[in-house]
Design a protein around this motif. Structure first.
Motif, PDB file in Angstrom:
ATOM      1  N   PRO A  36     -74.460   6.239  30.612  1.00  0.00           N
ATOM      2  CA  PRO A  36     -75.105   6.032  31.919  1.00  0.00           C
ATOM      3  C   PRO A  36     -75.228   7.352  32.679  1.00  0.00           C
ATOM      4  CG  PRO A  36     -72.825   5.372  32.020  1.00  0.00           C
ATOM      5  CD  PRO A  36     -73.104   5.726  30.571  1.00  0.00           C
ATOM      6  N   PRO A  37     -76.149   7.430  33.619  1.00  0.00           N
ATOM      7  CA  PRO A  37     -76.201   8.618  34.485  1.00  0.00           C
ATOM      8  C   PRO A  37     -74.887   8.753  35.246  1.00  0.00           C
ATOM      9  CG  PRO A  37     -78.130   7.230  34.818  1.00  0.00           C
ATOM     10  CD  PRO A  37     -77.194   6.471  33.940  1.00  0.00           C
ATOM     11  N   ILE A  38     -74.586   9.963  35.637  1.00  0.00           N
ATOM     12  CA  ILE A  38     -73.290  10.217  36.272  1.00  0.00           C
ATOM     13  C   ILE A  38     -73.132   9.429  37.570  1.00  0.00           C
ATOM     14  CG2 ILE A  38     -73.997  12.277  37.541  1.00  0.00           C
ATOM     15  CD1 ILE A  38     -71.220  13.442  36.674  1.00  0.00           C
ATOM     16  N   ALA A  39     -74.215   9.199  38.289  1.00  0.00           N
ATOM     17  CA  ALA A  39     -74.124   8.418  39.531  1.00  0.00           C
ATOM     18  C   ALA A  39     -73.739   6.966  39.235  1.00  0.00           C
ATOM     19  CB  ALA A  39     -75.440   8.480  40.295  1.00  0.00           C
ATOM     20  N   ALA A  40     -74.312   6.393  38.171  1.00  0.00           N
ATOM     21  CA  ALA A  40     -73.972   5.018  37.795  1.00  0.00           C
ATOM     22  C   ALA A  40     -72.529   4.934  37.299  1.00  0.00           C
ATOM     23  CB  ALA A  40     -74.929   4.520  36.722  1.00  0.00           C
ATOM     24  N   TRP A  41     -72.086   5.949  36.561  1.00  0.00           N
ATOM     25  CA  TRP A  41     -70.698   5.996  36.103  1.00  0.00           C
ATOM     26  C   TRP A  41     -69.739   6.041  37.292  1.00  0.00           C
ATOM     27  CZ3 TRP A  41     -67.270  10.097  36.930  1.00  0.00           C
ATOM     28  CH2 TRP A  41     -66.039   9.981  36.300  1.00  0.00           C
ATOM     29  N   ALA A  42     -70.056   6.870  38.287  1.00  0.00           N
ATOM     30  CA  ALA A  42     -69.208   6.983  39.475  1.00  0.00           C
ATOM     31  C   ALA A  42     -69.170   5.662  40.240  1.00  0.00           C
ATOM     32  CB  ALA A  42     -69.691   8.111  40.370  1.00  0.00           C
ATOM     33  N   GLU A  43     -70.300   4.981  40.315  1.00  0.00           N
ATOM     34  CA  GLU A  43     -70.358   3.685  40.992  1.00  0.00           C
ATOM     35  C   GLU A  43     -69.469   2.675  40.269  1.00  0.00           C
ATOM     36  OE1 GLU A  43     -71.353   0.915  43.770  1.00  0.00           O
ATOM     37  OE2 GLU A  43     -72.223   2.920  43.790  1.00  0.00           O
ATOM     38  N   GLN A  44     -69.515   2.697  38.942  1.00  0.00           N
ATOM     39  CA  GLN A  44     -68.695   1.784  38.148  1.00  0.00           C
ATOM     40  C   GLN A  44     -67.216   2.154  38.248  1.00  0.00           C
ATOM     41  OE1 GLN A  44     -69.660   1.963  34.017  1.00  0.00           O
ATOM     42  NE2 GLN A  44     -68.094   0.516  33.412  1.00  0.00           N
ATOM     43  N   GLU A  45     -66.925   3.436  38.245  1.00  0.00           N
ATOM     44  CA  GLU A  45     -65.542   3.919  38.244  1.00  0.00           C
ATOM     45  C   GLU A  45     -64.874   3.786  39.623  1.00  0.00           C
ATOM     46  OE1 GLU A  45     -62.485   5.616  35.860  1.00  0.00           O
ATOM     47  OE2 GLU A  45     -64.479   4.969  35.271  1.00  0.00           O
ATOM     48  N   TYR A  46     -65.612   4.112  40.690  1.00  0.00           N
ATOM     49  CA  TYR A  46     -65.024   4.177  42.025  1.00  0.00           C
ATOM     50  C   TYR A  46     -65.540   3.111  42.987  1.00  0.00           C
ATOM     51  CZ  TYR A  46     -63.310   8.700  40.508  1.00  0.00           C
ATOM     52  OH  TYR A  46     -62.681   9.696  39.823  1.00  0.00           O
ATOM     53  N   GLY A  47     -66.579   2.399  42.630  1.00  0.00           N
ATOM     54  CA  GLY A  47     -67.112   1.362  43.508  1.00  0.00           C
ATOM     55  C   GLY A  47     -67.775   1.957  44.744  1.00  0.00           C
ATOM     56  N   ASP A  48     -67.473   1.397  45.912  1.00  0.00           N
ATOM     57  CA  ASP A  48     -68.091   1.872  47.157  1.00  0.00           C
ATOM     58  C   ASP A  48     -67.557   3.230  47.592  1.00  0.00           C
ATOM     59  OD1 ASP A  48     -69.658  -0.375  47.328  1.00  0.00           O
ATOM     60  OD2 ASP A  48     -68.227  -1.473  48.590  1.00  0.00           O
ATOM     61  N   ALA A  49     -66.415   3.638  47.074  1.00  0.00           N
ATOM     62  CA  ALA A  49     -65.808   4.907  47.470  1.00  0.00           C
ATOM     63  C   ALA A  49     -66.179   6.033  46.506  1.00  0.00           C
ATOM     64  CB  ALA A  49     -64.305   4.757  47.518  1.00  0.00           C
ATOM     65  N   LYS A  50     -67.350   5.923  45.895  1.00  0.00           N
ATOM     66  CA  LYS A  50     -67.730   6.946  44.908  1.00  0.00           C
ATOM     67  C   LYS A  50     -67.952   8.294  45.596  1.00  0.00           C
ATOM     68  CE  LYS A  50     -72.720   6.458  44.795  1.00  0.00           C
ATOM     69  NZ  LYS A  50     -73.886   6.277  43.995  1.00  0.00           N
TER      70      LYS A  50
ATOM     71  N   ASN B 210     -73.001  15.902  45.008  1.00  0.00           N
ATOM     72  CA  ASN B 210     -72.610  17.310  44.867  1.00  0.00           C
ATOM     73  C   ASN B 210     -71.199  17.448  44.309  1.00  0.00           C
ATOM     74  OD1 ASN B 210     -75.076  17.990  45.906  1.00  0.00           O
ATOM     75  ND2 ASN B 210     -74.318  18.436  47.961  1.00  0.00           N
ATOM     76  N   THR B 211     -70.309  16.548  44.691  1.00  0.00           N
ATOM     77  CA  THR B 211     -68.951  16.565  44.151  1.00  0.00           C
ATOM     78  C   THR B 211     -68.973  16.247  42.662  1.00  0.00           C
ATOM     79  OG1 THR B 211     -68.098  15.847  46.288  1.00  0.00           O
ATOM     80  CG2 THR B 211     -66.649  15.564  44.386  1.00  0.00           C
ATOM     81  N   LEU B 212     -69.791  15.278  42.267  1.00  0.00           N
ATOM     82  CA  LEU B 212     -69.894  14.930  40.850  1.00  0.00           C
ATOM     83  C   LEU B 212     -70.405  16.116  40.036  1.00  0.00           C
ATOM     84  CD1 LEU B 212     -71.393  11.350  41.188  1.00  0.00           C
ATOM     85  CD2 LEU B 212     -69.054  11.953  40.571  1.00  0.00           C
ATOM     86  N   TYR B 213     -71.414  16.822  40.558  1.00  0.00           N
ATOM     87  CA  TYR B 213     -71.951  17.983  39.844  1.00  0.00           C
ATOM     88  C   TYR B 213     -70.908  19.099  39.750  1.00  0.00           C
ATOM     89  CZ  TYR B 213     -76.395  15.600  40.586  1.00  0.00           C
ATOM     90  OH  TYR B 213     -77.399  14.678  40.604  1.00  0.00           O
TER      91      TYR B 213
END
Length: 112
Positions: free
Chosen positions: A44-58, A62-65
């Motif tokens: 998945p794209p990194i944004a979708a991964w972060a949403e799945q991993e952290y939920g609303d607190a993703k 810029n932090t992900l990059y």
């Protein structure tokens, strides 16, 4: 006075000199090849991964990059175009790579 006649305009499109019709190329936008779609299906794209991993607190994008650039996501993200893709089982490690570095692995083999 001479009367000048305007040159006749050439027909558009110009006639073809071949007997077979011209080939037209049509481009289809948004259709992925099988090899590309399999990459996107498993990563998945990194944004979708972060949403799945952290939920609303993703974290912010810029932090992900920054995490990707600093090697804090393992296994490392792959960049395709402008988008980073990660595996579903990717994890964030605040200390960088959770596995030993290449030099540490080579030195471990040399040790008796």
């Amino acid at each position: 006075m001479s009367s000048a006649t305007a040159p006749s305009a050439a027909p558009w499109p110009p006639p073809t000199r071949r007997s077979e019709p011209c080939l037209s190329i049509s481009l289809t936008v948004g259709v992925a090849t099988p090899s590309t779609s399999s990459i996107f299906a498993s990563r998945p794209p990194i944004a979708a991964w972060a949403e799945q991993e952290y939920g609303d607190a993703k974290p912010h994008a810029n932090t992900l990059y920054t995490w990707v650039r600093d090697g804090k996501i393992y296994p490392p993200a792959e960049k395709h175009g402008r988008t980073y893709f990660v595996r579903h089982d990717a994890v964030y490690s605040p200390c960088g790579r959770p596995t030993p570095s290449l030099i540490e692995r080579i030195n471990a083999r040399k040790a008796p």
